[in-house]
Structure formats: structure tokens, C-alpha cells
Enzyme design. Sequence first.
Site, PDB file in Angstrom:
ATOM      1  N   ARG A 111       1.139  -1.026  -0.317  1.00 34.48           N
ATOM      2  CA  ARG A 111      -0.141  -0.174   0.468  1.00 34.48           C
ATOM      3  C   ARG A 111       0.592   1.218   0.043  1.00 34.48           C
ATOM      4  O   ARG A 111       0.942   2.266  -0.857  1.00 34.48           O
ATOM      5  CB  ARG A 111      -1.074  -0.066   1.684  1.00 34.48           C
ATOM      6  CG  ARG A 111      -2.042  -0.955   1.144  1.00 34.48           C
ATOM      7  CD  ARG A 111      -2.869  -0.553   1.806  1.00 34.48           C
ATOM      8  NE  ARG A 111      -3.834  -1.807   2.793  1.00 34.48           N
ATOM      9  CZ  ARG A 111      -3.890  -2.997   2.646  1.00 34.48           C
ATOM     10  NH1 ARG A 111      -2.911  -3.303   4.068  1.00 34.48           N
ATOM     11  NH2 ARG A 111      -4.915  -3.531   2.930  1.00 34.48           N
ATOM     12  N   ILE A 112       1.872   0.887   0.958  1.00 37.98           N
ATOM     13  CA  ILE A 112       2.993   2.655   0.198  1.00 37.98           C
ATOM     14  C   ILE A 112       3.268   2.694   0.054  1.00 37.98           C
ATOM     15  O   ILE A 112       3.285   4.087  -1.416  1.00 37.98           O
ATOM     16  CB  ILE A 112       3.531   2.835   2.471  1.00 37.98           C
ATOM     17  CG1 ILE A 112       2.838   2.281   3.913  1.00 37.98           C
ATOM     18  CG2 ILE A 112       4.305   3.465   2.467  1.00 37.98           C
ATOM     19  CD1 ILE A 112       3.382   2.419   4.777  1.00 37.98           C
ATOM     20  N   ASP A 137      10.137  -6.775  -5.226  1.00 41.37           N
ATOM     21  CA  ASP A 137       8.731  -7.699  -4.318  1.00 41.37           C
ATOM     22  C   ASP A 137       8.421  -8.730  -4.559  1.00 41.37           C
ATOM     23  O   ASP A 137       8.994  -9.539  -5.736  1.00 41.37           O
ATOM     24  CB  ASP A 137       7.307  -6.484  -4.055  1.00 41.37           C
ATOM     25  CG  ASP A 137       6.984  -6.237  -2.732  1.00 41.37           C
ATOM     26  OD1 ASP A 137       7.425  -7.329  -1.925  1.00 41.37           O
ATOM     27  OD2 ASP A 137       6.081  -5.585  -2.201  1.00 41.37           O
ATOM     28  N   THR A 163      11.657   5.039   5.653  1.00 39.60           N
ATOM     29  CA  THR A 163      10.474   5.280   6.065  1.00 39.60           C
ATOM     30  C   THR A 163      10.070   4.112   7.352  1.00 39.60           C
ATOM     31  O   THR A 163       9.115   4.242   7.183  1.00 39.60           O
ATOM     32  CB  THR A 163       9.829   6.294   5.254  1.00 39.60           C
ATOM     33  OG1 THR A 163       8.795   5.620   4.236  1.00 39.60           O
ATOM     34  CG2 THR A 163      10.537   7.970   5.440  1.00 39.60           C
ATOM     35  N   SER A 164      10.807   3.416   6.936  1.00 44.77           N
ATOM     36  CA  SER A 164       9.712   2.050   6.859  1.00 44.77           C
ATOM     37  C   SER A 164      10.588   1.180   8.179  1.00 44.77           C
ATOM     38  O   SER A 164       9.877   1.470   8.855  1.00 44.77           O
ATOM     39  CB  SER A 164      10.190   0.916   6.509  1.00 44.77           C
ATOM     40  OG  SER A 164       9.549  -0.447   6.141  1.00 44.77           O
ATOM     41  N   ARG A 165      12.059   0.652   8.538  1.00 41.17           N
ATOM     42  CA  ARG A 165      11.861  -0.216   8.956  1.00 41.17           C
ATOM     43  C   ARG A 165      13.653   0.523   9.688  1.00 41.17           C
ATOM     44  O   ARG A 165      14.282  -0.043   8.567  1.00 41.17           O
ATOM     45  CB  ARG A 165      11.659  -1.553   9.585  1.00 41.17           C
ATOM     46  CG  ARG A 165      10.481  -1.683  10.665  1.00 41.17           C
ATOM     47  CD  ARG A 165      10.306  -1.511  11.231  1.00 41.17           C
ATOM     48  NE  ARG A 165       9.227  -1.306  11.774  1.00 41.17           N
ATOM     49  CZ  ARG A 165       7.243  -0.555  11.315  1.00 41.17           C
ATOM     50  NH1 ARG A 165       8.032   0.521  11.073  1.00 41.17           N
ATOM     51  NH2 ARG A 165       6.070  -0.992  12.256  1.00 41.17           N
ATOM     52  N   ASP A 191      13.653   7.532   8.780  1.00 41.21           N
ATOM     53  CA  ASP A 191      12.755   8.244   9.202  1.00 41.21           C
ATOM     54  C   ASP A 191      13.307   7.363  10.765  1.00 41.21           C
ATOM     55  O   ASP A 191      11.997   7.093  11.367  1.00 41.21           O
ATOM     56  CB  ASP A 191      11.555   8.334   8.529  1.00 41.21           C
ATOM     57  CG  ASP A 191      10.274   8.961  10.125  1.00 41.21           C
ATOM     58  OD1 ASP A 191      10.678   9.888  10.339  1.00 41.21           O
ATOM     59  OD2 ASP A 191       9.201   8.091  10.068  1.00 41.21           O
ATOM     60  N   GLU A 247      16.733   2.936  17.723  1.00 43.44           N
ATOM     61  CA  GLU A 247      15.921   4.120  17.910  1.00 43.44           C
ATOM     62  C   GLU A 247      15.603   3.662  19.712  1.00 43.44           C
ATOM     63  O   GLU A 247      15.088   4.978  19.452  1.00 43.44           O
ATOM     64  CB  GLU A 247      14.983   4.601  17.016  1.00 43.44           C
ATOM     65  CG  GLU A 247      13.430   3.539  16.902  1.00 43.44           C
ATOM     66  CD  GLU A 247      13.217   3.563  15.821  1.00 43.44           C
ATOM     67  OE1 GLU A 247      11.861   3.683  15.895  1.00 43.44           O
ATOM     68  OE2 GLU A 247      13.493   4.041  14.453  1.00 43.44           O
ATOM     69  N   HIS A 305      11.208   9.263  13.533  1.00 48.10           N
ATOM     70  CA  HIS A 305       9.538   7.401  13.407  1.00 48.10           C
ATOM     71  C   HIS A 305       8.246   7.969  12.997  1.00 48.10           C
ATOM     72  O   HIS A 305       7.521   8.127  13.788  1.00 48.10           O
ATOM     73  CB  HIS A 305       9.439   6.876  14.819  1.00 48.10           C
ATOM     74  CG  HIS A 305       9.078   5.766  13.719  1.00 48.10           C
ATOM     75  ND1 HIS A 305       9.594   4.483  14.120  1.00 48.10           N
ATOM     76  CD2 HIS A 305       8.462   5.100  12.852  1.00 48.10           C
ATOM     77  CE1 HIS A 305       9.160   3.041  13.336  1.00 48.10           C
ATOM     78  NE2 HIS A 305       8.258   4.199  12.654  1.00 48.10           N
TER      79      HIS A 305
END
Length: 338
Positions: free
Chosen positions: A153-154, A173, A231-233, A257, A262, A294
Site C-alpha cells: 500500500r505505501i 517485491d 521510512t519503514s524499519r 525516519d 532507535e 519515526h
Amino acid sequence: MEIVAFGVQTDERPFLERAFAGRHQVRSLAVVLNRDTAPIAHGYEVVSSDVNADLGADVLQTLAAGGTKMVAQRSTGFNNIDLEAAADLGMSIGRVSHYSPYAVAEFAWALALAVDRKIVRAARRTRNFDFRLDGLMGRDLRGRTAGVLGTGRIGEAFTRIAHGFGMDLLGWDLVENPRCAALGMKYVPRERLFAEADLVTLHLPLTDDTRHLVDAAALAAMKDDAILVNTSRGGLVDTAALVRALKAGRLSGVALDVYEEESGLFYHDRSLDVIDDDTLARLMTFANVLVTSHQAYFTDDAVGQITQATVANVEDYLAHRTNENMLVTRGQLPAAAR
């Protein structure tokens, strides 16, 4: 019932209180759930956690000993939860399987543009009335190549924006997304994606197979002037290898992010502390690196959807129902997770 929620941000608190209003009371705490704070949950049947919670076996055992039977995590990722330990303890674990993908995709693009066009550096200069353009030259993204790792989706939302910019599209993917393919995305081996993309963006879950997906070899394959956005993990990127690449003068911009270590840093004010994470400290010295804490998901739309899904998870648990968000239901793991 009173529910205790850990890791609640100031701006998030009213969303939680409104979502639970008329159903249950919620005790919102800023502290993150971990082995030190878990005893606070003693006597609470339902606990809600945030993405940086430590829900390893020892923490789950402490929660279960205090009477907790259900944990409702307010995030999509659940790599921080020992699901097998939760099942052995007879607990239920819920998460938020999805929320506004545009929140994260739009923020990823904000980061990409910020490092490409040197926005942060320019803003700092102009605040000091330094209006020179030295060192601020960026690049047009139109006609260049975006490489999207993870086209769920993202990733799809990011791809749609990239298509709007007029970029060529490469994807990687396990399962191809036909909507991305319809936009002109070409699915290629990830080695080719790293080698050809001008902008590499990560939208994958963190698993044993994806940990350090962006390692020294991947970084070496990337163009010297490529931009990397995550921006994921944080664990998707080998940060030590990234620092070495940056020290060698490679990559024109990096925007993160998330960070693999973290927990204990992000969502806290550490401005008066001595930071003993040498890798992060070195990373922050590079002028072409932008780190945020994050926050990609943090829009009123997304947080509203997250809190509503959390309420639904709690209600379904109390009614002895299950749903797509439940990772463990009263000690039972879904067949796919066994």
C-alpha cells in the site's frame, strides 16, 4: 474497563481518549513499555503499546503475571513482539494491519525532496540572513529513476507520486503489484534496482530475510550520487556500512525516519544527555544526511485510523471475536505464523 496505554505522544492522547470514550477508560503514559516499565501494567487486563515497545518473552511474562491478557499495539510492525511467547502465555496480541498509506508515502517524498534540494541547509542559512546559493544545487527528478523496494500500500502510494513526477519506475517485491505495473513500473532483481535507481526508497517489513537488506554490497552497487530514503524499519539498513559509504563521499543524500537502534532515543528528549551511540552520532555529522524521529505515520488521518483500529481490536478481544489485526488470539497463533 480501564486500559493502560504506553508510549503515548502528546498529540496522540486526545485521539485515544476520544476513540475509547463511552467504552472504556484509558490511562495514557508517555513511558515506553519495556522490562523496567512493565510492572506499571499490573492489574490491567488490556495494555496498549507503541512501535518502540519491548515485548520480548521476559516483558510478556511480567505482563501476564500481573494479569494482562491482551496487548493492542498501535502500529503495523510487530517485529518487537515474541509471538510464540505470547501464545505460550495464553495472551492475545493485536496490531494495526494498515492505515493511511499516504501519510508515510508523502513524508518519504518530503524527505527525498529535502535532501535533494538541500532544504534544511538552506533554511538554517536564511534564518541567519545568509542568502547565498553555494552548495545548494539539487537535481530535477523528472526523467530519473525511482527504485521502490516493497510495493504494498505505501510503496504503491509512493510510486503514484513518482509517476506524477515523471520518473522511470523500478520495483522489487516478493509479489508484484499490478497497479504499480500499470503505472509503468518494471520489476527487476534488487541488485539491478540498486545499481540503476537515482532514488532508492524502502517500504518493507523487517524480517530475518530483510534485515540489513541495504548492506555494504547494496551500497557499493548504488550510484555515487543516489538518494536513499527509509521510512519503514531501521533494521533494513546496515547503518555502520552506511556511515562507511558516506565517509567515502558516496550518495548525494540520505533521509532516515527510522534507525535500527532507535529504541530509547526516538520519542524522547535526549538533548541534555551524552549520546553513547557512536554510529548515530557520526551519521548526524554528515551535511547530506537528514534524520527524523519515526514520524512518517504521524498525521491526524493516520493516527485517527490507528486508534479506531486499536479500539476495534480491544472490542473484538472482549467479545471473543478475531479479526485481520489479531496476531495471537487467546494463545492461538494463526496457521501462517506457526
